[in-house]
Motif scaffolding. Structure first.
Motif, PDB file in Angstrom:
ATOM      1  N   PHE A 116       0.862  -1.202   0.046  1.00 20.79           N
ATOM      2  CA  PHE A 116      -0.078  -0.117  -0.073  1.00 20.79           C
ATOM      3  C   PHE A 116       0.855   1.193  -0.083  1.00 20.79           C
ATOM      4  CE2 PHE A 116      -3.644   2.457   0.745  1.00 20.79           C
ATOM      5  CZ  PHE A 116      -3.509   3.306   1.651  1.00 20.79           C
ATOM      6  N   GLN A 137      30.977  -5.835  11.204  1.00 22.54           N
ATOM      7  CA  GLN A 137      29.528  -6.377  11.265  1.00 22.54           C
ATOM      8  C   GLN A 137      28.446  -5.465  12.177  1.00 22.54           C
ATOM      9  OE1 GLN A 137      27.990  -9.783  11.316  1.00 22.54           O
ATOM     10  NE2 GLN A 137      28.977 -10.683   9.802  1.00 22.54           N
ATOM     11  N   HIS A 138      29.035  -5.108  13.212  1.00 20.71           N
ATOM     12  CA  HIS A 138      28.052  -4.293  14.173  1.00 20.71           C
ATOM     13  C   HIS A 138      28.171  -2.830  14.033  1.00 20.71           C
ATOM     14  CE1 HIS A 138      26.925  -7.501  17.040  1.00 20.71           C
ATOM     15  NE2 HIS A 138      27.811  -8.405  16.277  1.00 20.71           N
ATOM     16  N   GLY A 139      29.447  -2.371  13.736  1.00 29.03           N
ATOM     17  CA  GLY A 139      29.482  -0.888  13.518  1.00 29.03           C
ATOM     18  C   GLY A 139      29.126  -0.299  12.185  1.00 29.03           C
ATOM     19  N   ARG A 161      27.329  -1.957  10.048  1.00 28.24           N
ATOM     20  CA  ARG A 161      25.844  -2.020   9.634  1.00 28.24           C
ATOM     21  C   ARG A 161      24.950  -0.873  10.024  1.00 28.24           C
ATOM     22  NH1 ARG A 161      21.318  -3.186   8.943  1.00 28.24           N
ATOM     23  NH2 ARG A 161      20.170  -5.421   8.763  1.00 28.24           N
ATOM     24  N   SER A 162      25.336  -0.342  11.436  1.00 30.19           N
ATOM     25  CA  SER A 162      24.541   0.686  11.812  1.00 30.19           C
ATOM     26  C   SER A 162      24.895   2.387  11.231  1.00 30.19           C
ATOM     27  CB  SER A 162      24.686   0.933  13.306  1.00 30.19           C
ATOM     28  OG  SER A 162      24.298  -0.243  13.939  1.00 30.19           O
ATOM     29  N   THR A 175      23.851   2.548   7.253  1.00 30.74           N
ATOM     30  CA  THR A 175      22.360   2.560   6.797  1.00 30.74           C
ATOM     31  C   THR A 175      21.954   4.033   6.274  1.00 30.74           C
ATOM     32  OG1 THR A 175      21.922   0.775   8.407  1.00 30.74           O
ATOM     33  CG2 THR A 175      20.320   1.791   7.613  1.00 30.74           C
ATOM     34  N   LEU A 222      16.722  -2.492   6.018  1.00 33.90           N
ATOM     35  CA  LEU A 222      17.896  -2.598   6.811  1.00 33.90           C
ATOM     36  C   LEU A 222      17.641  -2.274   8.312  1.00 33.90           C
ATOM     37  CD1 LEU A 222      20.287  -0.389   4.674  1.00 33.90           C
ATOM     38  CD2 LEU A 222      20.651  -2.910   4.830  1.00 33.90           C
ATOM     39  N   ASP A 223      16.710  -1.588   8.311  1.00 37.05           N
ATOM     40  CA  ASP A 223      16.352  -1.238   9.920  1.00 37.05           C
ATOM     41  C   ASP A 223      15.167  -1.777  10.092  1.00 37.05           C
ATOM     42  OD1 ASP A 223      15.583   0.028  12.177  1.00 37.05           O
ATOM     43  OD2 ASP A 223      16.227   1.980  11.699  1.00 37.05           O
ATOM     44  N   PRO A 224      14.987  -2.696  11.018  1.00 32.01           N
ATOM     45  CA  PRO A 224      13.751  -3.409  11.241  1.00 32.01           C
ATOM     46  C   PRO A 224      12.646  -2.632  11.984  1.00 32.01           C
ATOM     47  CG  PRO A 224      15.492  -4.466  12.501  1.00 32.01           C
ATOM     48  CD  PRO A 224      16.103  -3.341  11.510  1.00 32.01           C
ATOM     49  N   ARG A 225      13.385  -1.537  12.462  1.00 31.94           N
ATOM     50  CA  ARG A 225      12.283  -0.747  13.604  1.00 31.94           C
ATOM     51  C   ARG A 225      11.527  -0.022  12.431  1.00 31.94           C
ATOM     52  NH1 ARG A 225      16.837   2.092  16.933  1.00 31.94           N
ATOM     53  NH2 ARG A 225      17.568   2.672  14.910  1.00 31.94           N
ATOM     54  N   VAL A 226      11.397   0.127  11.344  1.00 34.86           N
ATOM     55  CA  VAL A 226      10.838   1.017  10.222  1.00 34.86           C
ATOM     56  C   VAL A 226      10.086   0.215   9.593  1.00 34.86           C
ATOM     57  CG1 VAL A 226      11.056   2.210   8.276  1.00 34.86           C
ATOM     58  CG2 VAL A 226      12.677   2.633   9.987  1.00 34.86           C
ATOM     59  N   ARG A 227       8.778   0.183   9.719  1.00 32.51           N
ATOM     60  CA  ARG A 227       7.805  -0.589   9.054  1.00 32.51           C
ATOM     61  C   ARG A 227       6.755   0.438   8.525  1.00 32.51           C
ATOM     62  NH1 ARG A 227      10.343  -3.847   8.031  1.00 32.51           N
ATOM     63  NH2 ARG A 227      10.831  -6.005   9.296  1.00 32.51           N
ATOM     64  N   HIS A 276      21.829  -4.803  19.557  1.00 32.62           N
ATOM     65  CA  HIS A 276      22.200  -4.138  18.158  1.00 32.62           C
ATOM     66  C   HIS A 276      20.759  -4.148  17.645  1.00 32.62           C
ATOM     67  CE1 HIS A 276      23.263  -3.048  14.420  1.00 32.62           C
ATOM     68  NE2 HIS A 276      24.405  -3.044  14.698  1.00 32.62           N
ATOM     69  N   PHE A 332      19.430  -3.811  14.993  1.00 31.39           N
ATOM     70  CA  PHE A 332      19.137  -4.308  13.543  1.00 31.39           C
ATOM     71  C   PHE A 332      19.442  -5.757  13.218  1.00 31.39           C
ATOM     72  CE2 PHE A 332      18.881  -0.044  12.811  1.00 31.39           C
ATOM     73  CZ  PHE A 332      19.704   0.758  11.938  1.00 31.39           C
ATOM     74  N   TYR A 333      19.687  -6.429  14.416  1.00 31.06           N
ATOM     75  CA  TYR A 333      20.156  -7.854  14.200  1.00 31.06           C
ATOM     76  C   TYR A 333      19.000  -8.533  14.953  1.00 31.06           C
ATOM     77  CZ  TYR A 333      24.365  -7.113  11.876  1.00 31.06           C
ATOM     78  OH  TYR A 333      25.178  -6.793  10.897  1.00 31.06           O
ATOM     79  N   TYR A 386      13.128  -9.155  16.777  1.00 34.50           N
ATOM     80  CA  TYR A 386      14.190  -8.165  16.936  1.00 34.50           C
ATOM     81  C   TYR A 386      14.360  -7.471  18.245  1.00 34.50           C
ATOM     82  CZ  TYR A 386      15.017  -8.155  11.954  1.00 34.50           C
ATOM     83  OH  TYR A 386      15.222  -8.599  10.674  1.00 34.50           O
ATOM     84  N   HIS A 390      13.649  -4.538  19.414  1.00 39.44           N
ATOM     85  CA  HIS A 390      12.601  -3.701  19.753  1.00 39.44           C
ATOM     86  C   HIS A 390      11.289  -4.228  20.158  1.00 39.44           C
ATOM     87  CE1 HIS A 390      12.302  -3.739  15.566  1.00 39.44           C
ATOM     88  NE2 HIS A 390      10.942  -3.575  15.945  1.00 39.44           N
ATOM     89  N   MET A 433       5.982   6.145  10.854  1.00 41.37           N
ATOM     90  CA  MET A 433       6.788   5.162  10.549  1.00 41.37           C
ATOM     91  C   MET A 433       7.359   4.147  11.575  1.00 41.37           C
ATOM     92  SD  MET A 433      10.218   5.903   8.399  1.00 41.37           S
ATOM     93  CE  MET A 433      11.297   6.984   9.211  1.00 41.37           C
ATOM     94  N   PHE A 434       7.423   4.642  12.878  1.00 42.73           N
ATOM     95  CA  PHE A 434       7.838   3.415  13.986  1.00 42.73           C
ATOM     96  C   PHE A 434       6.944   2.797  14.669  1.00 42.73           C
ATOM     97  CE2 PHE A 434      12.415   3.943  13.587  1.00 42.73           C
ATOM     98  CZ  PHE A 434      12.543   5.242  13.037  1.00 42.73           C
TER      99      PHE A 434
END
Lengths: 318, 340, 266
Positions: free
Chosen positions: A3, A234-236, A238-239, A242, A312-317, B104, B106-107, B151, B153, C20-21
């Motif tokens: 959508f 990997q950790h640094g 990645r964030s 983005t 990339l950012d799973p918090r964003v939906r 983290h 994102f993981y 995740y 969050h 968004m969040f």
């Protein structure tokens, strides 16, 4: 998510209409060359001018002209005919697009790889001599105008006129054989175009990475016993990387019609040059066509980037 | 029984633009296997820095570390970075204060958990995953097989801290260092987490170092308590003794200035005057001297050493007052007398 | 005793937009779902609860930093819930707030003197500059700060001292009511008692009414005469401090009290 994509695509259409309208208005409000006069040649008579005007449809009211432009665009994908040589704009534009895309995407790959690498090295070795050299170099690259860099490049490295003939020079792209030949011809343009971007991205990534590396989850990663390499990459990264994606999409989108200087110095038949020539000749039809293309490019790249960001950012939906 | 962890005269100094910060100024303590040591202190006491140093996380060009840290017979301070890395997250694990930012974002947590075990053990992905599910179940995460793909969050603060604990325990560490693990959590969640740590300790036999500013927390979970101030340990005793018969004016100050649940309404708290000292320019003599109500001329010039209150006693105090003076002062305080 | 402030059926809803969040699907969050209580003149009234219970929101509603969705807040006879900003200005002289974070509640670019003087300027009291300075310095002394530090900036002070600056600012206009939202939570434990005692002394000397919000139950017991326990936007229990702590009636209150660590030692 679906959508959301549909919503964005609809907005893109609105955007294109708006931009076309503004271009139209600008063209007639600002004192540019009179296309009829340009077309008519030397010392035209008033009758010739009027005739040309009629041919081009310039005597019709603005709204009508705009409306028929939109109608042609959205119903027939017809971008009209050039005021200069009366040839349809669309095929010429389509002809020019591959060169620009090749140039821009190639340069993007170069500047992302170089910029990110330099950014990481600078951040990890922060404060040392390497950091200072790299960031100083970045500052130089950002300050150097693209055309200057291009000309210096040609002066030094062009096979035909340069001091150390290493790479194909200006105009080589047009004469190149096949994709490999073209790529070879684009090496110097890629380097020149990506220099400033690489530098900006390097500085950006360095700043992001330094901030990320002071986050709590990096401390957790170290406490887990992960190797420093894994922690940073990997950790640094990645964030820190983005936000780079967002910027990258927009930069590429803008370059679709904006790599004018590089295209000019190296004689690459791209959209940027095409647009620039149209502007200097008051060729409204072509201007409109290229502007719409550029708007579409930016809008689509921006949508693409936002979608990638959601992955990339799973918090964003959406 | 030989102690699992033995810290001797540990000093950690940081060179900054403002001067040398003496964050940890010569501390010694030991932790037995399966035991819980509580380290109590406020900000600037050095409690976190000392533990991070045990893990090797404070090594940098700007830090000077001296003393010895013996873990399971090996000296960690002289170990190479690579050797320390093998110990971190493996034999010694650490959990931190803020669970919201310690994972983290994102993981998936499964990946973060599996990473913890695959860094140190040669196991397949499937094995690592099984272990992760097992640990999540152990810490009380419902439906671990499903939630392993969530995740961070998507969890609440308390749940996230449980995940952190699970991650710390992936490799069955002998020692768990918990740095203010419940400070950022609600009180009911805090109670659950402390109960969980205690339960796991009993089941797995892990030794725990619990770092906190909350005397109530150590009262519940610690066997022994070390009180830190300005980079030093000022008092070290078993729990019962510390609360029944404390012998350091700072400990007295803490006990008298912190309200308890059963403090009567008309009771007046007695604050500790002044502020914690700068770690760059420490006062001469006893570091607590400027704020100590019982200060003597001697404490202004003599730096007290951490000594037993009586020969052979496990109760250690760093104070220039004599044991008799301290004992009688405390008696007075308990009896409701005002300070001298 | 008369009630200084009467809250009736106070509700605050926050809309959730499809941002968004957050999950998509509109709706509202009921941060405060119809609370009613009185605060008596001269008392210290405590609001406790865990995160998300609505205590901070209630505090901000009482001082009209947030606008209620519905309900009334009767302050000295006037319902301030529906007043406009302009009408609220004179009311604000009578009620002030102290915040949790001593590091972000002070403007880092203003000197301490000007921070404490600001209430005077806003309400056009003490127009003479010299007189104002004298008053500010006397306020600094009252809260335990050195008046000679008048021209220093916030970052030159410790957390506890900054909280004192916030308190000085709050009492500058001699308000009737002070709402303190977690005033000591961000401070070191050895400093907390200093600030708590200061608040108690000020209350006694100035005849203040204090609404004290905190999550630390022991601190609330020390400070408050009556306490309201909040959960999920509602008050589940309200009573005299000693009564509530020794013989709680609501299940949640019992849980809360049982969870406080350190009760095993005496």
């Amino acid at each position: 998510m679906a959508f959301y994509i549909v919503k964005r695509l609809l907005w893109t259409v609105v955007l294109m209409v708006l931009i076309s309208a503004i271009t139209f208005l600008l063209f007639y409000v600002l004192p540019t060359a009179d296309p009829a006069a340009l077309r008519a040649g030397r010392s035209p008579s008033p009758e010739t001018l009027a005739l040309i005007r009629e041919q081009l449809g310039l005597d019709r009211p603005l709204i009508e002209q705009f409306w028929s432009f939109l109608r042609d665009l959205f119903l027939h994908f017809d971008l009209g005919n050039s005021f200069v040589n009366n040839e349809p704009v669309r095929p010429t534009l389509l002809d020019r697009i591959p060169a620009t895309l090749f140039l821009v995407f190639g340069a993007a790959i170069v500047w992302v790889v170089v910029g990110v690498t330099i950014g990481i090295v600078s951040a990890v070795f922060r404060g040392t001599i390497w950091d200072r050299i790299l960031m100083g170099g970045a500052l130089l690259a950002i300050s150097a105008p693209v055309y200057w860099l291009g000309l210096i490049g040609l002066f030094l490295f062009s096979e035909d006129i340069g001091k150390f003939g290493l790479l194909p020079g200006s105009g080589a792209y047009q004469d190149a054989d096949g994709v490999l030949g073209q790529a070879h011809a684009l090496v110097m343009p890629w380097i020149v175009l990506s220099a400033a971007f690489a530098a900006v991205y390097a500085r950006l990534l360095r700043a992001n990475l330094l901030e990320t590396l002071s986050e709590d989850y990096i401390r957790t990663a170290r406490a887990k016993g992960l190797s420093e390499r894994r922690v940073v990459l990997q950790h640094g990264l990645r964030s820190a990387g983005t936000p780079i994606v967002t910027v990258l999409g927009l930069d590429i989108g803008i370059l679709f019609g904006g790599a004018i200087l590089t295209e000019t110095v190296f004689n690459i038949p791209g959209v940027g040059r095409y647009a620039f020539e149209a502007i200097s000749r008051g060729d409204l039809a072509t201007i409109q066509g290229t502007t719409v293309f550029l708007a579409l490019g930016v809008a689509l790249m921006s949508l693409l980037v936002d979608i990638i960001y959601a992955f990339l950012d799973p918090r964003v939906r959406y | 029984m030989a102690p699992l962890l033995e810290v001797a005269d540990l000093k950690v100094h940081f060179r900054t633009d403002d001067g040398v910060v003496q964050a940890v100024d010569g501390i010694s303590y030991s932790v037995q296997p399966g035991q819980t040591l509580g380290i109590v202190g406020e900000s600037g006491s050095g409690k976190s820095v000392s533990s991070m140093t045990v893990m090797g996380l404070t090594r940098s060009p700007k830090s000077d570390i001296s003393g010895t840290v013996t873990f399971d017979g090996r000296d960690l301070l002289s170990a190479s970075n690579e050797e320390l890395r093998k110990v971190r997250g493996n034999d010694i694990a650490m959990i931190f204060q803020d669970p919201l930012s310690s994972l983290h974002p994102f993981y998936k947590i499964g990946k973060q958990l599996m990473e913890a075990v695959r860094t140190h053990r040669d196991v397949s992905k499937a094995q690592a995953r099984d272990r992760a599910v097992e640990m999540l179940g152990l810490v009380g995460i419902p439906e671990p097989r499903r939630r392993i793909d969530s995740y961070p969050h998507e969890f609440s603060g308390g749940m996230r801290q449980r995940v952190m604990i699970a991650m710390a325990l992936m490799n069955d560490p002998k020692l768990l260092i918990a740095d203010e693990p419940t400070t950022a959590l609600d009180v009911t969640v805090q109670a659950q987490i402390l109960k969980l740590i205690k339960k796991l300790q009993t089941e797995l036999g892990t030794a725990v170092v619990m770092i906190t500013h909350d005397l109530g927390v150590v009262a519940d979970v610690a066997d022994e308590i070390a009180v830190m101030y300005a980079g030093r340990i000022v008092e070290h005793a078993d729990k019962r003794t510390l609360f029944d018969a404390p012998r350091h004016p700072y400990t007295w100050g803490l006990l008298r200035s912190i309200p308890r649940l059963d403090t009567a309404r008309d009771h007046v708290l007695v604050p500790i005057p002044g502020r914690p000292p700068s770690l760059i320019t420490k006062p001469s003599g006893c570091a607590f001297n400027p704020r100590c109500v019982y200060a003597t001329p001697e404490s202004r010039t003599t730096d007290p050493v951490l000594l037993p209150t009586a020969p052979g006693s496990g109760h250690l105090v760093a104070c220039t007052l004599s044991e008799e003076q301290r004992a009688s002062t405390w008696k007075g305080i308990v009896g409701g007398e005002d300070p001298a | 005793m008369t009630a200084l402030i009467e809250v009736r059926d106070l509700v605050k809803e926050f809309p959730i937009r499809g941002e968004m969040f957050t999950r998509r699907g509109a709706g509202t969050v009921r941060a405060v779902g119809g609370v009613s209580f009185d605060v008596m003149e001269g008392e210290t009234f405590g609001l406790v609860g865990e995160s998300g219970c609505g205590k901070s929101t209630t505090a901000r509603l009482m001082t009209r930093l947030l606008d209620p969705t519905s309900g009334t807040i009767n302050f000295r006879g006037t319902d301030i819930a529906s007043l406009s900003r302009k009408q609220l200005k004179p009311v604000r002289r009578e009620m002030q707030m102290i915040f949790q974070d001593p590091y972000s509640s002070l403007n880092p670019r203003k000197t301490v003197g000007s921070i404490i003087a600001e209430p005077f300027l806003i309400h056009e009291v003490e127009k003479d500059e010299k007189a104002r300075k004298t008053r500010v310095q006397s306020l600094m002394e009252t809260v335990g700060l050195n008046p000679e530090h008048y021209n220093r900036l916030p970052h030159e002070f410790s957390g506890g001292q900054r909280q004192r600056i916030g308190i000085a600012r709050a009492i500058a206009l001699e308000p009737k009511l002070i709402v303190a939202d977690e005033p000591v939570s961000a401070l070191d434990v050895s400093i907390q008692a200093q600030v708590l005692n200061l608040l108690r002394d000020l209350q006694r000397d100035m005849g203040l009414t204090l609404v004290f919000i905190a999550h630390d139950l022991s601190v609330v017991r020390y400070m408050c005469d009556r306490v309201a326990v909040m959960y999920a936007g509602e008050i589940v229990e309200l009573g005299e401090s000693d009564q509530l702590y020794t013989a709680p009636t609501h299940e949640y209150t019992k849980q809360l009290l049982a969870a406080v660590p350190g009760q095993s030692t005496h």
